[in-house]
Design an enzyme around this catalytic site. Structure first.
Site, PDB file in Angstrom:
ATOM      1  CG  ASN A   9      -1.721   1.210   1.436  1.00  0.00           C
ATOM      2  OD1 ASN A   9      -1.796   2.058   0.535  1.00  0.00           O
ATOM      3  ND2 ASN A   9      -2.356   1.325   2.590  1.00  0.00           N
ATOM      4  CD1 TRP A  10       3.715   1.257  -2.777  1.00  0.00           C
ATOM      5  CD2 TRP A  10       3.833   2.529  -4.615  1.00  0.00           C
ATOM      6  NE1 TRP A  10       4.624   0.682  -3.634  1.00  0.00           N
ATOM      7  CE2 TRP A  10       4.715   1.439  -4.769  1.00  0.00           C
ATOM      8  CE3 TRP A  10       3.743   3.458  -5.655  1.00  0.00           C
ATOM      9  CZ2 TRP A  10       5.503   1.254  -5.914  1.00  0.00           C
ATOM     10  CZ3 TRP A  10       4.520   3.278  -6.807  1.00  0.00           C
ATOM     11  CH2 TRP A  10       5.394   2.185  -6.919  1.00  0.00           C
ATOM     12  CE  LYS A  11      -0.136   3.078   4.832  1.00  0.00           C
ATOM     13  NZ  LYS A  11       0.041   3.171   6.282  1.00  0.00           N
ATOM     14  CG  HIS A  93      -5.664   1.753   5.600  1.00  0.00           C
ATOM     15  ND1 HIS A  93      -5.228   2.695   6.496  1.00  0.00           N
ATOM     16  CD2 HIS A  93      -4.618   0.910   5.400  1.00  0.00           C
ATOM     17  CE1 HIS A  93      -3.962   2.437   6.817  1.00  0.00           C
ATOM     18  NE2 HIS A  93      -3.572   1.363   6.167  1.00  0.00           N
ATOM     19  CD  GLU A  95      -2.736   5.349   7.077  1.00  0.00           C
ATOM     20  OE1 GLU A  95      -2.729   5.392   5.828  1.00  0.00           O
ATOM     21  OE2 GLU A  95      -1.800   4.870   7.744  1.00  0.00           O
ATOM     22  CD  GLU A 163      -3.195  -2.647   7.578  1.00  0.00           C
ATOM     23  OE1 GLU A 163      -2.113  -2.907   7.056  1.00  0.00           O
ATOM     24  OE2 GLU A 163      -3.809  -1.595   7.373  1.00  0.00           O
ATOM     25  N   GLY A 169       2.946   2.087  10.802  1.00  0.00           N
ATOM     26  CA  GLY A 169       3.925   3.149  10.627  1.00  0.00           C
ATOM     27  C   GLY A 169       4.681   3.526  11.888  1.00  0.00           C
ATOM     28  CB  SER A 208       5.605  -1.976  11.997  1.00  0.00           C
ATOM     29  OG  SER A 208       5.197  -0.648  12.294  1.00  0.00           O
ATOM     30  N   GLY A 229       2.913  -1.136   4.231  1.00  0.00           N
ATOM     31  CA  GLY A 229       2.959   0.270   3.862  1.00  0.00           C
ATOM     32  C   GLY A 229       4.378   0.683   3.523  1.00  0.00           C
ATOM     33  N   GLY A 230       5.059   1.262   4.507  1.00  0.00           N
ATOM     34  CA  GLY A 230       6.370   1.847   4.275  1.00  0.00           C
ATOM     35  C   GLY A 230       7.361   0.949   3.561  1.00  0.00           C
TER      36      GLY A 230
HETATM   37  P1  PGA Z   1       3.154   0.196   7.581  1.00  0.00           P
HETATM   38  O1  PGA Z   1       1.646   0.395   7.083  1.00  0.00           O
HETATM   39  O2  PGA Z   1       3.654  -1.081   6.952  1.00  0.00           O
HETATM   40  O3  PGA Z   1       3.888   1.412   7.080  1.00  0.00           O
HETATM   41  O4  PGA Z   1       3.108   0.091   9.058  1.00  0.00           O
HETATM   42  C1  PGA Z   1       0.794  -0.702   6.990  1.00  0.00           C
HETATM   43  C2  PGA Z   1      -0.535  -0.290   6.421  1.00  0.00           C
HETATM   44  O5  PGA Z   1      -1.071   0.761   6.808  1.00  0.00           O
HETATM   45  O6  PGA Z   1      -1.079  -1.007   5.570  1.00  0.00           O
END
Ligand code: PGA
Length: 248
Positions: A9-11, A93, A95, A163, A169, A208, A229-230
């Protein structure tokens, strides 16, 4: 056994230059024993889909509107994602739930829209740190699953991502028994509601995940992959996670 899934997920990260990361990943994964997915920002979806067509990498959106079309400035319909080459869409998600006040009912409506457009829905659930501290984790996950999923879901159309909000993150990761407890619980909930098809639904862990902790997470029963994500932004990092999943 469901085919495992490494989803990135590149967000809200990435402009044209980051397509090079997808090129590098494609070159690094000429064959794959697991499904690989990148969900870029919507501005890159069409180009990324064209780039990876015929490769081991699939593409997806990060959200969609519940309606198929209409006067919704700034929103994207699931059909548009599919038209841009997406096979998947991430929905609910944390977010989106936090920044856009998405409720379980909103997420369920979006899942229906995704299914109507032929997409596979990746539905995210997870507790906050305060909810975990209060001993509410399983109750929260149960409520989110019950409210966010429409009836009649099948293994080929639904992926669920656990999650924990506090792990996204932050570099913080639940213990392996904590991950296992939630994944076992989710499998049981899905089996009770949808029957045997739930045995083959992919349950992802997210929060993470890195190449350094991926192998131990993937060894937990009922973890069928990761939503990353990251560590999905750099091809080399994501490849390390894909390798760990293939080896699991
Ligand atoms: P992260 O994000 O790997 O940067 O913790 C995970 C996500 O929100 O899917």
């Amino acid at each position: 056994m469901p085919r495992k899934l490494a989803a990135g997920n590149w967000k809200m990260n990435g402009t044209s230059a980051e397509l090079d990361q997808a090129r590098a990943l494609m070159a690094a994964c000429p064959t794959a024993g697991v499904d690989i997915l990148i969900c870029p920002p919507a501005t890159l979806l069409s180009r990324l889909s064209d780039l990876v067509r015929g490769s081991t990498i699939a593409t997806g959106g990060q959200d969609c509107h519940a309606n198929a079309m209409g006067a919704h400035t700034g929103d994207l319909a699931a059909e548009m994602l599919a038209d841009a080459g997406a096979g998947y869409v991430i929905l609910g998600h944390s977010e989106r739930r936090a920044d856009h006040n998405e409720t379980d009912a909103d997420v369920q409506a979006k899942v229906k829209a995704a299914l109507n457009a032929g997409l596979i829905a990746i539905v995210c659930v997870g507790e906050t740190e305060a909810q975990r501290d209060a001993g509410q984790t399983l109750a929260v996950i149960g409520t989110q699953l019950a409210g966010s999923l429409p009836n009649g879901m099948t293994d080929d159309r639904l992926v669920v991502a656990y999650e924990p909000v506090w792990a996204i993150g932050t570099g913080k990761v639940p213990t392996l028994p904590q991950i296992g407890e939630v994944h076992d619980f989710m499998r049981a909930q899905l089996l009770a509601r949808f029957g045997n098809t739930a045995n083959a639904m992919r349950l992802l862990y997210g929060g993470s995940v890195k190449s350094s902790n991926a192998a131990e997470i993937f060894a937990v029963p009922n973890v069928d992959g990761a939503l990353v994500g990251g560590a999905s932004l750099k091809a080399a990092d994501f490849k390390g996670i894909i390798d760990a999943l293939e080896a699991a």
